[in-house]
Motif scaffolding. Structure first.
Motif, PDB file in Angstrom:
ATOM      1  N   GLY A   1       0.838  -1.208   0.000  1.00 56.86           N
ATOM      2  CA  GLY A   1       0.000   0.000   0.000  1.00 56.86           C
ATOM      3  C   GLY A   1       0.864   1.245   0.000  1.00 56.86           C
ATOM      4  N   TYR A   2       1.915   1.190   0.760  1.00 58.42           N
ATOM      5  CA  TYR A   2       2.887   2.293   0.814  1.00 58.42           C
ATOM      6  C   TYR A   2       3.497   2.528  -0.557  1.00 58.42           C
ATOM      7  N   LYS A   3       3.939   1.433  -1.175  1.00 57.84           N
ATOM      8  CA  LYS A   3       4.563   1.550  -2.499  1.00 57.84           C
ATOM      9  C   LYS A   3       3.597   2.125  -3.531  1.00 57.84           C
ATOM     10  N   LYS A   4       2.375   1.638  -3.463  1.00 57.39           N
ATOM     11  CA  LYS A   4       1.403   2.082  -4.448  1.00 57.39           C
ATOM     12  C   LYS A   4       1.167   3.588  -4.331  1.00 57.39           C
ATOM     13  N   SER A   5       1.112   4.051  -3.116  1.00 57.18           N
ATOM     14  CA  SER A   5       0.892   5.473  -2.909  1.00 57.18           C
ATOM     15  C   SER A   5       2.066   6.280  -3.463  1.00 57.18           C
ATOM     16  N   LEU A   6       3.284   5.782  -3.204  1.00 54.51           N
ATOM     17  CA  LEU A   6       4.451   6.463  -3.773  1.00 54.51           C
ATOM     18  C   LEU A   6       4.303   6.529  -5.287  1.00 54.51           C
ATOM     19  N   TYR A   7       3.971   5.394  -5.838  1.00 59.50           N
ATOM     20  CA  TYR A   7       3.845   5.292  -7.295  1.00 59.50           C
ATOM     21  C   TYR A   7       2.818   6.293  -7.825  1.00 59.50           C
ATOM     22  N   ASP A   8       1.671   6.326  -7.173  1.00 60.83           N
ATOM     23  CA  ASP A   8       0.601   7.227  -7.603  1.00 60.83           C
ATOM     24  C   ASP A   8       0.995   8.694  -7.465  1.00 60.83           C
ATOM     25  N   ASN A   9       1.982   8.923  -6.632  1.00 60.55           N
ATOM     26  CA  ASN A   9       2.447  10.296  -6.469  1.00 60.55           C
ATOM     27  C   ASN A   9       3.771  10.540  -7.188  1.00 60.55           C
ATOM     28  N   THR A  10       4.063   9.624  -8.073  1.00 62.61           N
ATOM     29  CA  THR A  10       5.306   9.709  -8.869  1.00 62.61           C
ATOM     30  C   THR A  10       6.533   9.951  -8.006  1.00 62.61           C
ATOM     31  N   ILE A  11       6.554   9.217  -6.891  1.00 64.10           N
ATOM     32  CA  ILE A  11       7.773   9.219  -6.074  1.00 64.10           C
ATOM     33  C   ILE A  11       8.375   7.847  -6.261  1.00 64.10           C
ATOM     34  N   LYS A  12       9.635   7.821  -6.573  1.00 68.34           N
ATOM     35  CA  LYS A  12      10.162   6.484  -6.837  1.00 68.34           C
ATOM     36  C   LYS A  12      10.517   5.789  -5.524  1.00 68.34           C
TER      37      LYS A  12
END
Lengths: 340, 340
Positions: free
Chosen positions: B205-216
């Motif tokens: 879930g953490y990763k997905k949120s990063l992804y959705d916010n274009t944070i690698k």
DNA sequence: TTTATTTACGAAACCGGTTTCGTACAGGAC
DNA sequence: GTCCTGTACGAAACCGGTTTCGTAAATAAA
């Protein structure tokens, strides 16, 4: 409910080995009556078939269950959580099973639980009594049945058995003393119960400290908490507003501390400037509260452990009975910013 | 160990009443075979002699014990304390007894506990698996013996039974999202385990949120906690000093939150200005921490209650088996000052 | 060699309930 | 009067271990 898979029994072992049931039973319990060779054969098959003796058959015959009953008022409190850990540590080591029951501070519920124990379900009992509990016939009856019981923390003085307690009187005295030394001339005592032994002793310690500091005790400074959290809270608010600033508060149990933080926030009273707070508490987070809470921290784990150790000793040693004694494990005061 | 007082047995009742044992047994269980008059006589004597049926005799014959086994990793965590309450609430209502065991996060210990259950000691099992647990043969074996088991919180996906969980993935996603929205451009994930299902899902879930916010995503931002609290803490200190200010931290379990408070204090980092913190936590004191802690609060009581309810249903309903399904009870995020 | 012990095991009672099955008796149907 | 059915109860098996007591064979003592 699905029908259970039939377990392998001692009878099956006996048949497969061409031995009698009694021989197998003795072999498993490593009886001297059985030859090493036979024991080997038996244990090999036990291993192979994954034999697990039926604990209820065994309990029925031997009249003990390797089970202790633990009766707690609740488990939300971190004191009891830690106490469970202490209890479990010795239960695990000594091969006991732990049945847990919650009285939810109700005498009636506690009574039912204890009465059930008369059935022989447990070999012994550890209990911290409910807030409501003011009599002890239920416990006397259990003791008459020779089921050992040890109290921890919330004890009943009149019952002649071992009690694991902390130094409630001294701790409350020290706490009050601390508040006074810190300059709080008026000290509120947040009372959890008027009947519980721990509450009475803590109140006494508080009174003694006032006396030693030539502050006269006023019953108006004792705030009683009921089971009605809302009402209690509004009482607290009313009390706090009626007083001038610079008062100390001694919360006699953990659960009374947070409401005070809340009340101070609501009334915009500053801790420790306007209100000094010290609480009996085992909260890990005490050091990180705003401000960090000065606590009287009870040795919860050790108390649970000691209680269980005494009980197990009573269960296993033929010539050891639980004496009518108090084992006192002292609390420690940890001074933090909530009291200057 | 003192010899027990001999309890009154059903045989004594039968003798005193001039009835047979079977008649008395049936009368007590309110069988239709027995006349009202006889039932009355029997119950009167039961009352008078304070007869308590031996639960072990009954369990032996009926092959069930009205007992459920609860296996927890620990009980210090307030999540588990609340879960116990939920479990107890249905156990009490349905007349079940609760045996508690702690694995202390050890797979080996968990395995022993579960193996013991094969003896038939418990009718069913509730478990939240240990951190170390990476296989499930022990649980499979138990299920093969038709002993129902339901997981709660810490589940093993591969085992086909009912699992009571919270929305770990979504909650972690929401939490991370919240941190990012609050302006923390870099977000640390404090990981409790690399194998536990809940940990993996929260990480996802953490990763997905990063992804959705274009944070690698950077594995350097995932801080693993072992069982060595000291080492973990120094790792945490090192990590925090190596980063510039303005980072967000998501603590994936409650016990990781307080060390962060401590570390920030030690490093003189301000929460939330320098470090934003959100934690999975059921601490009552979260609102009074310094600063108040933003939490993902799990429905611990409800989860325990639901788990127990499913288990009891499986035990009592003939035509109900525990399906391989996940029951999701959502967590709630409570925003407080630790994240601005 | 005879007797006394010891060794190693089995038969059966026992723990205290539950459950199956059999039966005496009352009342109703025919 | 005979047959059937239902009611109310008892005898006994059973659950799966543990424990007591008895005994055959082996060994030691006399």
């Amino acid at each position: 409910m699905k029908e259970k898979v039939t377990n392998v029994t001692i009878k099956m072992l006996a048949n497969q080995l061409g031995l009698s049931i009694s021989t197998v039973s003795k072999a498993i319990s490593d009886s001297h009556e059985i030859s090493a060779a036979t024991k080997q054969r038996v244990n090999d098959l036990v291993e192979k078939l994954n034999y697990k003796p039926n604990p209820y058959a065994s309990s029925l015959r031997t009249r003990n269950s390797k089970t202790i009953g633990v009766v707690l008022p609740e488990v939300a409190d971190s004191f009891f959580a830690q106490a469970i850990n202490g209890i479990e540590s010795v239960a695990e080591e000594k091969g006991y099973h732990v049945l847990i029951y919650l009285s939810h501070e109700s005498f009636e519920r506690e009574e039912q639980i204890i009465k059930d124990f008369e059935s022989g379900r447990v070999d012994g009992v550890l209990i911290s009594v409910a807030k409501e509990t003011e009599q002890h016939k239920h416990i006397d009856t259990l003791l008459e049945k020779k089921i050992p019981l040890v109290f921890f923390d919330r004890v009943i003085d009149e019952v002649a058995t071992t009690k694991i307690i902390t130094d409630d009187y001294e701790a409350a005295y020290t706490a009050t003393e601390h508040l006074i030394k810190q300059g709080y001339k008026q000290v509120l005592f947040l009372s959890f119960s008027q009947t519980l032994s721990i509450s009475c002793k803590r109140l006494e310690g508080y009174k003694k400290s006032l006396y030693d500091n030539t502050i006269k005790f006023s019953s108006g400074n004792v705030l009683r908490f009921s089971n009605d959290a809302k009402k209690d809270y509004s009482n607290l608010l009313r009390k706090l507003t009626s007083l001038k600033k610079g008062i100390g508060v001694l919360a006699s149990v953990e659960k009374l501390a947070l409401p005070l933080y809340q009340a101070c926030e609501e009334l915009q009273l500053r801790i420790p400037q306007d209100v000094g707070l010290i609480s009996f508490s085992n909260l890990d987070s005490a050091a990180f509260l705003h401000p960090p809470l000065t606590t009287i921290t009870q040795p919860a784990f050790e108390m649970g452990k000691a209680a269980a150790a005494f009980l197990v000793k009573a269960l296993e040693r033929k010539n050891f009975e639980l004496a009518d004694e108090e084992i006192v494990i002292p609390s420690v005061m940890i001074v933090r910013k909530s009291t200057l």
